[in-house]
Design an enzyme around this catalytic site. Structure first.
Site, PDB file in Angstrom:
ATOM      1  N   HIS A   2       1.089  -1.285   0.166  1.00 11.73           N
ATOM      2  CA  HIS A   2       0.016   0.112   0.027  1.00 11.73           C
ATOM      3  C   HIS A   2       0.797   1.251   0.010  1.00 11.73           C
ATOM      4  CE1 HIS A   2      -4.030  -1.845   0.432  1.00 11.73           C
ATOM      5  NE2 HIS A   2      -3.442  -2.728   1.207  1.00 11.73           N
ATOM      6  N   ASP A  22      -1.058  -5.075   5.902  1.00 11.19           N
ATOM      7  CA  ASP A  22      -2.059  -6.000   5.121  1.00 11.19           C
ATOM      8  C   ASP A  22      -1.863  -6.002   3.679  1.00 11.19           C
ATOM      9  OD1 ASP A  22      -2.435  -3.036   4.974  1.00 11.19           O
ATOM     10  OD2 ASP A  22      -4.581  -3.187   4.352  1.00 11.19           O
ATOM     11  N   GLU A  23      -2.205  -6.901   3.159  1.00 10.18           N
ATOM     12  CA  GLU A  23      -2.247  -6.845   1.645  1.00 10.18           C
ATOM     13  C   GLU A  23      -0.945  -6.747   0.879  1.00 10.18           C
ATOM     14  OE1 GLU A  23      -7.084  -6.194   1.042  1.00 10.18           O
ATOM     15  OE2 GLU A  23      -5.401  -4.458   1.143  1.00 10.18           O
ATOM     16  N   ALA A  24       0.385  -7.210   1.453  1.00  6.11           N
ATOM     17  CA  ALA A  24       1.630  -6.779   0.874  1.00  6.11           C
ATOM     18  C   ALA A  24       1.725  -8.278   0.021  1.00  6.11           C
ATOM     19  CB  ALA A  24       2.527  -6.683   1.896  1.00  6.11           C
ATOM     20  N   PHE A  25       0.981  -8.301  -0.837  1.00  5.94           N
ATOM     21  CA  PHE A  25       1.077  -9.795  -1.549  1.00  5.94           C
ATOM     22  C   PHE A  25       2.432 -10.102  -2.373  1.00  5.94           C
ATOM     23  CE2 PHE A  25      -3.628  -8.510  -2.447  1.00  5.94           C
ATOM     24  CZ  PHE A  25      -4.162  -9.175  -1.140  1.00  5.94           C
TER      25      PHE A  25
END
Ligand code: TNX
Length: 565
Positions: A294, A357-360
Site C-alpha cells: 500500500h 495488510d495485503e503486501a501480496f
C-alpha cells in the site's frame, strides 16, 4: 433491557421553535405547556446508547433546566474542561446561560455538579459509591433539584456528560434556540466500559478529508463513548501526513486520490489540531503508516524506495496489493525509522499502527523479516505496535496488538499470535466494516464482506468472536471506514450512522445487556437527534424511527441515500 418507542408527541413538543412561529405553532405550544404530557420526561433513563451497566429509574422524579441552573465542578483543569464542554453542548439549543462555577463557590440554585471523586467529599447518595468506577466509569444521579456526575477520572466525567446529553429531549441537538422544557428523567446510572479500546477508523488516503471533517467524526465517536480514532494516513492513492525528513511524501505523494481529485495532506499543525480536539473529547489518535505494501504514493515521491528504483505513475484506482517498499534495501529502513519517529513524536497516544495488510508481493520470511524490523523500530520510538492481523506470523514484541479484519472466525495464525502474547482489536469485515453497503441498492460502499445493515453490525460478540482467542486477549473493537467510494462528509456520516452506535454498544456495554430488540428501539430515538443536528444518516428499515420532528425555519437535514454530495 427493554425500552418503549420514543413518544413522537413529546419529541415534537420539545422542538417547537421560537423564531417566526406560525399561529398554529403558538397555539400548540400553549396547549402543550398547559398540558400534562410535558410534565412527563420526554426521554427514559434506559434509552441511553450505549446501554449503561446499571440503571435505576426514579419515575416520579424529573430535573428541569432553568434560567438559573449552573454547572459546578471540582477545581481541576480537566474537570473544568468537561464542565465547559457540557455548557457548550447545552447552550445553543436551550439558550440558557449555564454558568460554570467552581464547586467550592457559593451554591447557585438548581445545580448540575461534576465531581472528581477523591478531590472533593463524596456525594450524599452513596449507593455503590464510586470505588469501582475505574478509568472511564461514572455515576450519574438525577434528582428533582440536582444532577450529579461523579467519576474518578476526567474521562469518566466526560462519559457521564455524554449520557446526560442523551437524557435531554432531541431538541437539545439544535444549533439554534428552541422553546422547550429541558427535562431529565430521574434516577441513577452506574456505568463503565466492557473493553478499554473502542474505536473507528477513517481512511483519509483513498480520499482526502479536511481537518473539519475529521473533527466532526471525532464528535460522533465521543457521543457514543468511543475512545480511539485510527487514521489510515497512507496508501497507494495518497500520503497524507507531512514528514520533515522526507518532504516529498506529502507534497508529491499527497497530490492524488481515487478518481480525479486533488488529494491533499495534513501539515504537522493540522495533525496537532486533530490530536488536541480529539484529546479534549477523550479520543486517542492511532496513526497508521501502512507498510510494506500500500505504498505506491511513497514510491512516486521517492523512487529509491521502489524495488526497481523507478518511480511508478500516481495511482488513482482501487486495486490493492501491487506496491511495496524494497525490503532488501537499507534505505527503506532509514525511511521507516524517520517516518515512524516523526509520527510518534507528533502523537501523544501510546499506539503506532504499521498496517501490514495485503503486501501480496512480499512473501514468507522476507515479509516476517520486514515486519519484525518495523516492530522493533516502533518499540524504539516508545510506542506500542498495532498492525493488521497479517502481522501474526512475525515474532511477538512487548504489547503487540493485532487488528483482526477477517470474515472467517477460525483463524489459527491469529490465535497462535495471541498465544504468543498478542492482544486483539476485532474488526470483522462482515460485521464491523462501515464501508460495506447496507443493502444491494446502497449507492456507495463495497460488498466483498457482504451486506451489513444495523442488525448485522450489532449481532455478534467481540469477546468470543475469533475462534480460540479468549475474551481476556481482546483489547476491544473497531469499525473501519475505507473511502474508495466515499467523497464527502455526508457520505462518511451516511455510512457511520446508524452502525457506529451499534459497534459502540458492543465495545461499551456489558454483554448481558446486548439485545437487538431493545437496541433497535433505543437507537430509533437517535434519528431525531441526528436530524436536528443536521447529521446525515441511513434510515435503515430495521429501525423503528419516529416521525422526524420539524422545526419551522430550520433547514431540513439530509437523512438518507439522497443526501447531497
Ligand atoms: C481491504 S481491510 C483492505 C483495504 C481496502 C478494504 C476495502 C484491510 C486491512 N485492507 O485496503 O480499502 O479492503 O473494504
Amino acid at each position: 433491557m427493554s425500552s418503549p418507542t420514543p413518544d413522537p408527541t413529546t419529541a415534537d413538543a420539545a422542538v417547537l421553535h421560537p423564531h417566526e412561529p406560525e399561529a398554529g405553532d403558538l397555539a400548540a405550544l400553549a396547549a402543550r405547556t398547559a398540558g400534562d404530557d410535558l410534565l412527563a420526561p420526554p426521554v427514559r433513563l434506559d434509552d441511553v446508547v450505549p446501554a449503561p451497566e446499571l440503571l435505576e429509574a426514579d419515575p416520579g422524579t424529573t430535573f428541569v433546566l432553568a434560567g438559573d441552573t449552573a454547572i459546578r465542578v471540582t477545581t481541576h483543569p480537566g474537570a473544568r474542561e468537561v464542565a465547559d464542554h457540557l455548557a457548550e453542548l447545552l447552550r445553543p439549543a436551550t439558550g440558557l446561560p449555564l454558568p460554570v462555577a467552581d464547586a467550592l463557590a457559593v451554591d447557585p440554585a438548581g445545580p448540575m455538579t461534576l465531581t472528581l471523586a477523591g478531590t472533593t467529599p463524596p456525594p450524599p447518595a452513596t449507593t455503590g459509591g464510586s470505588a469501582d468506577l475505574g478509568a472511564e466509569g461514572y455515576r450519574l444521579d438525577v434528582g428533582s433539584s440536582e444532577v450529579r456526575v461523579v467519576a474518578e477520572t476526567t474521562a469518566g466525567l466526560f462519559y457521564g456528560v455524554q449520557t446526560l446529553r442523551q437524557l435531554l429531549p432531541a431538541a437539545v441537538e439544535s444549533p439554534t434556540p428552541v422553546a422547550g422544557r429541558w427535562a431529565l428523567p430521574g434516577g441513577t446510572i452506574l456505568d463503565r466500559p466492557r473493553f478499554p479500546y473502542r474505536g473507528a477508523m477513517l481512511d483519509v488516503a483513498r480520499h482526502f478529508f479536511a481537518v473539519e471533517d475529521v473533527l466532526r467524526v471525532v464528535d460522533h465517536l465521543a457521543r457514543y463513548k468511543l475512545n480511539h480514532l485510527h487514521l489510515h494516513l497512507t496508501d497507494d492513492q495518497g500520503w497524507r501526513i507531512a514528514v520533515d525528513s522526507w518532504p516529498r511524501l506529502a507534497t508529491v505523494g499527497g497530490a492524488s486520490e481515487v478518481g480525479d481529485g486533488p488529494g491533499g495532506h495534513y501539515t504537522k499543525d493540522d495533525y496537532r489540531r486533530i490530536v488536541s480536539y480529539a484529546s479534549a473529547r477523550h479520543v486517542t489518535l492511532v496513526p497508521e503508516i501502512d507498510l510494506p505494501g500500500h505504498t505506491n504514493a511513497a514510491l512516486v515521491a521517492y523512487p529509491e524506495l521502489a524495488p526497481d528504483k523507478v518511480a511508478p505513475p500516481p495511482y488513482t484506482g482501487t486495486e490493492v496489493g501491487f506496491s511495496y517498499v524494497d525490503p532488501a534495501d537499507e534505505r527503506t529502513y532509514d525511511f521507516v525509522t524517520d517516518v515512524l519517529g516523526e509520527v510518534a513524536a507528533l502523537t501523544p497516544g501510546p499506539w503506532l499502527h504499521i498496517g501490514g495488510d495485503e503486501a501480496f508481493k512480499v512473501k514468507g520470511e522476507v515479509y516476517t523479516g520486514f515486519v519484525e524490523r518495523a516492530q522493533r523500530i516502533v518499540a524504539d520510538t516508545g510506542k506500542t505496535v498495532v498492525g493488521w492481523h497479517q502481522l501474526a506470523p512475525a515474532a511477538h514484541v512487548d504489547g503487540r496488538v493485532l487488528q483482526w479484519w477477517g470474515t472467517d472466525a477460525a483463524d489459527p495464525a491469529t490465535a497462535d499470535a495471541v498465544r504468543r502474547g498478542a492482544r486483539l482489536i476485532v474488526s470483522p469485515g462482515n460485521h464491523a466494516y462501515l464501508d460495506m453497503k447496507y443493502a444491494e441498492d446502497t449507492r456507495i460502499g463495497h460488498d466483498w464482506a457482504g451486506l451489513i445493515d444495523v442488525r448485522r453490525a450489532y449481532d455478534w460478540d467481540p469477546g468470543t468472536h475469533v475462534t480460540d482467542v479468549p475474551t481476556t486477549a481482546v483489547l476491544g473493537v473497531e469499525a473501519p471506514l475505507w473511502t474508495e467510494s466515499v467523497t464527502s462528509l455526508a457520505d462518511i456520516e451516511f455510512l457511520l450512522l446508524p452502525r457506529l452506535p451499534a459497534i459502540a454498544e458492543l465495545g461499551w456495554s456489558p454483554r448481558a445487556t446486548n439485545d437487538w430488540a431493545g437496541f433497535r428501539e433505543r437507537l430509533a430515538g437517535h434519528g431525531p437527534r441526528w436530524s436536528t443536528a443536521g447529521i446525515t444518516f441511513h434510515r435503515s428499515p430495521e429501525v423503528p424511527w419516529p416521525a422526524t420532528p420539524t422545526i419551522p425555519g430550520q433547514r431540513p437535514a439530509a437523512t438518507s441515500d439522497t443526501a447531497e454530495r
